[in-house]
Design a protein around this motif. Structure first.
Motif, PDB file in Angstrom:
ATOM      1  N   PRO A  55      33.874  40.371  38.807  1.00 38.26           N
ATOM      2  CA  PRO A  55      32.900  40.816  39.394  1.00 38.26           C
ATOM      3  C   PRO A  55      31.857  42.020  38.413  1.00 38.26           C
ATOM      4  O   PRO A  55      31.909  41.633  37.664  1.00 38.26           O
ATOM      5  CB  PRO A  55      33.737  41.980  39.375  1.00 38.26           C
ATOM      6  CG  PRO A  55      35.085  42.386  38.884  1.00 38.26           C
ATOM      7  CD  PRO A  55      34.772  40.795  38.448  1.00 38.26           C
ATOM      8  N   LEU A  56      30.806  42.362  39.200  1.00 38.60           N
ATOM      9  CA  LEU A  56      29.649  42.785  38.708  1.00 38.60           C
ATOM     10  C   LEU A  56      29.577  44.430  38.291  1.00 38.60           C
ATOM     11  O   LEU A  56      30.041  45.529  39.715  1.00 38.60           O
ATOM     12  CB  LEU A  56      28.306  42.424  39.359  1.00 38.60           C
ATOM     13  CG  LEU A  56      27.826  40.649  39.355  1.00 38.60           C
ATOM     14  CD1 LEU A  56      27.139  40.388  40.929  1.00 38.60           C
ATOM     15  CD2 LEU A  56      28.312  39.871  38.167  1.00 38.60           C
ATOM     16  N   SER A 101      33.399  52.684  48.719  1.00 41.51           N
ATOM     17  CA  SER A 101      33.170  53.072  50.068  1.00 41.51           C
ATOM     18  C   SER A 101      32.607  51.248  50.572  1.00 41.51           C
ATOM     19  O   SER A 101      32.449  50.456  49.584  1.00 41.51           O
ATOM     20  CB  SER A 101      31.782  53.640  49.649  1.00 41.51           C
ATOM     21  OG  SER A 101      31.016  53.232  50.222  1.00 41.51           O
ATOM     22  N   LYS A 102      33.046  51.417  52.014  1.00 43.42           N
ATOM     23  CA  LYS A 102      32.561  50.525  52.983  1.00 43.42           C
ATOM     24  C   LYS A 102      30.945  49.717  52.232  1.00 43.42           C
ATOM     25  O   LYS A 102      31.449  48.261  53.151  1.00 43.42           O
ATOM     26  CB  LYS A 102      32.876  50.885  53.930  1.00 43.42           C
ATOM     27  CG  LYS A 102      34.016  51.044  54.760  1.00 43.42           C
ATOM     28  CD  LYS A 102      34.334  51.480  56.207  1.00 43.42           C
ATOM     29  CE  LYS A 102      36.055  50.668  56.848  1.00 43.42           C
ATOM     30  NZ  LYS A 102      36.456  52.512  55.974  1.00 43.42           N
ATOM     31  N   ILE A 108      30.755  42.103  44.901  1.00 47.24           N
ATOM     32  CA  ILE A 108      30.216  42.817  43.330  1.00 47.24           C
ATOM     33  C   ILE A 108      31.683  43.272  43.159  1.00 47.24           C
ATOM     34  O   ILE A 108      31.558  42.627  42.512  1.00 47.24           O
ATOM     35  CB  ILE A 108      29.712  44.103  44.050  1.00 47.24           C
ATOM     36  CG1 ILE A 108      28.534  43.571  44.786  1.00 47.24           C
ATOM     37  CG2 ILE A 108      29.577  45.043  43.286  1.00 47.24           C
ATOM     38  CD1 ILE A 108      27.494  43.469  43.828  1.00 47.24           C
ATOM     39  N   THR A 109      33.243  43.498  43.607  1.00 48.18           N
ATOM     40  CA  THR A 109      34.130  43.913  43.081  1.00 48.18           C
ATOM     41  C   THR A 109      35.491  42.625  42.848  1.00 48.18           C
ATOM     42  O   THR A 109      35.900  43.137  43.044  1.00 48.18           O
ATOM     43  CB  THR A 109      34.865  44.793  43.470  1.00 48.18           C
ATOM     44  OG1 THR A 109      34.985  45.214  45.655  1.00 48.18           O
ATOM     45  CG2 THR A 109      33.456  46.011  43.833  1.00 48.18           C
ATOM     46  N   ALA A 110      34.800  41.627  43.653  1.00 51.32           N
ATOM     47  CA  ALA A 110      35.688  40.661  43.780  1.00 51.32           C
ATOM     48  C   ALA A 110      36.509  41.164  44.045  1.00 51.32           C
ATOM     49  O   ALA A 110      38.100  40.899  43.673  1.00 51.32           O
ATOM     50  CB  ALA A 110      35.829  39.511  42.046  1.00 51.32           C
ATOM     51  N   ASP A 111      36.517  41.854  45.113  1.00 57.01           N
ATOM     52  CA  ASP A 111      37.934  42.189  46.224  1.00 57.01           C
ATOM     53  C   ASP A 111      38.616  43.061  45.813  1.00 57.01           C
ATOM     54  O   ASP A 111      39.326  43.834  46.429  1.00 57.01           O
ATOM     55  CB  ASP A 111      38.471  41.321  46.708  1.00 57.01           C
ATOM     56  CG  ASP A 111      37.918  40.139  48.085  1.00 57.01           C
ATOM     57  OD1 ASP A 111      36.902  40.301  48.464  1.00 57.01           O
ATOM     58  OD2 ASP A 111      38.359  38.534  46.676  1.00 57.01           O
ATOM     59  N   GLU A 113      39.374  47.456  45.076  1.00 55.62           N
ATOM     60  CA  GLU A 113      39.220  48.910  45.435  1.00 55.62           C
ATOM     61  C   GLU A 113      38.485  49.389  44.962  1.00 55.62           C
ATOM     62  O   GLU A 113      37.131  50.584  44.848  1.00 55.62           O
ATOM     63  CB  GLU A 113      40.873  49.130  45.880  1.00 55.62           C
ATOM     64  CG  GLU A 113      41.216  48.755  47.186  1.00 55.62           C
ATOM     65  CD  GLU A 113      40.327  47.730  47.886  1.00 55.62           C
ATOM     66  OE1 GLU A 113      39.691  48.978  48.780  1.00 55.62           O
ATOM     67  OE2 GLU A 113      39.956  47.197  48.945  1.00 55.62           O
ATOM     68  N   ARG A 114      38.058  48.710  43.430  1.00 50.15           N
ATOM     69  CA  ARG A 114      37.251  49.789  42.766  1.00 50.15           C
ATOM     70  C   ARG A 114      35.858  49.150  41.851  1.00 50.15           C
ATOM     71  O   ARG A 114      35.730  47.908  42.317  1.00 50.15           O
ATOM     72  CB  ARG A 114      37.401  49.605  41.077  1.00 50.15           C
ATOM     73  CG  ARG A 114      39.026  51.040  41.827  1.00 50.15           C
ATOM     74  CD  ARG A 114      39.322  51.716  40.011  1.00 50.15           C
ATOM     75  NE  ARG A 114      39.437  50.729  39.355  1.00 50.15           N
ATOM     76  CZ  ARG A 114      40.742  51.102  37.874  1.00 50.15           C
ATOM     77  NH1 ARG A 114      40.506  52.128  37.331  1.00 50.15           N
ATOM     78  NH2 ARG A 114      40.924  50.171  37.093  1.00 50.15           N
TER      79      ARG A 114
END
Ligand code: TXA
Ligand code: MG
Length: 324
Positions: A55-56, A101-102, A108-111, A113-114
């Motif tokens: 992720p980025l 958030s949604k 960006i997060t590679a799925d 939740e953070r």
């Protein structure tokens, strides 16, 4: 308009058009694109040859711009800790892992939740961020797995033919990537060591953050891979340079020493990280010297370990990952 202001405007125009631009930050150069535009973000992954599962970081000018993109519950410990750390260190070399958030695209997060977020201090990064109305996704501007760039020439040498614009903001003051902090059950955890140390964080939060640094090849959290920051030349960490030189006798050896001294070593090339042993100076020079050694056609690079205190802890972490 000055040359640098017209370059900044050109960067803003390219970013608005969904292109990728290399920009300076106070840590290392970043490969930036509109973090809300999946097509633009995919270009970053392609240019770096980076796996999509890594992720980025999203970059913002300030916390006001950030808030729509994270989900911090009022009165939560996390929100309190974030506010304390933000006032103490931001803008600056600290990245936060926060519930997203949604509005944050899953690429960006590679799925996860953070989402990782940071507020760069470099005035050019700030000017660019203030001139656009979206966060910038920006990993370090190097091919995946290679040493991060701490000046525009490093980006030019590694990715020059692949990016439309490199904004030259001089040498990065920090020289190594930001510290990454997140929370598990309200406990602060450092996932990547950096210029903001555990002691710096403890001083303002009143609790010592734990370390959860990836050591082996197993991935605890996405992106904490071991093989990183690596020169192409075989590189070895050394606690006793003279003894190690003897081990590689018939080879072309390059040595990177911590302190400038007058010792005469019988090797092909010697470079020094600092005049007096200042750890921030060592961090600032580290990648530039590794780049220079890597281009010197050597068989092996020996790098002296830094003292394991303060920023030296992050320097040694990067060095341990350069040895593959
Ligand atoms: O100093 C820096 O942080 C530089 C400058 C350009 O801002 N950026 C940087 O980005 O070092 P990058 O992509 O080279 O390193 C970011 C690290 C990676 O190890 C990535 O896997 C991890 O942060 N990361 C990013 N988002 C994450 C997430 N949602 N969860 C876990 N790890 C994450
Ligand atoms: Mg990187």
């Amino acid at each position: 308009m000055s040359a640098i202001n017209s370059t900044i405007q050109q960067a803003i125009d390219l970013l608005n058009a969904g292109e990728v631009v290399a920009i300076p930050t106070e840590t290392v150069y970043g490969l930036a694109a509109n973090g809300l535009d999946e097509v633009a973000v995919k270009k970053i992954f392609k240019i770096k040859n980076r796996p999509l599962k890594n992720p980025l970081i999203l970059h913002f000018s300030n916390d006001k711009d950030l808030f729509p993109f994270v989900d911090l519950k009022d009165n939560s410990q996390l929100k309190k800790d974030f506010q304390i750390l933000y006032s103490a260190f931001c803008p600056g070399p600290l990245t936060f892992l926060l519930p997203k958030s949604k509005l944050v695209p899953s690429i960006i997060t590679a799925d996860s939740e953070r989402v990782a977020v940071r507020f760069p201090l470099h005035p050019i990064a700030q000017q660019i961020l203030k001139g656009i109305n979206f966060p910038l996704a920006a990993p370090s501007a190097n091919p995946s797995g290679y040493i991060s760039p701490s000046c525009a020439a490093h980006v030019q040498n590694q990715l020059g033919d692949k990016v439309k614009l490199i904004v030259d903001g001089g040498r990065c003051e920090g020289g190594i990537e930001s510290t990454i902090i997140g929370w598990e059950d309200d406990t602060p955890i450092i996932y990547r060591k950096g210029l903001i140390t555990a002691e710096d964080i403890e001083k303002v939060l009143g609790v010592k953050p734990l370390y959860k640094i990836q050591k082996g090849n197993k991935l605890d959290a996405p992106g904490m891979m071991t093989s990183h920051y690596a020169p192409s030349t075989k590189t070895s960490l050394s606690e006793n340079i003279e003894a190690d030189i003897n081990k590689f006798q018939s080879k072309k050896i390059g040595v990177i020493k911590i302190l400038k001294d007058n010792q005469n070593l019988s090797v092909s090339k010697v470079l020094y990280l600092s005049e007096k042993g200042d750890l921030k100076e060592i961090a600032k020079n580290l990648y530039a010297l590794m780049h220079e050694m890597d281009e010197a056609n050597l068989d092996v690079i020996l790098i002296e370990k830094a003292p394991e205190i303060g920023v030296g802890i992050a320097i040694n972490d990067r060095l341990s990952r350069a040895v593959v």
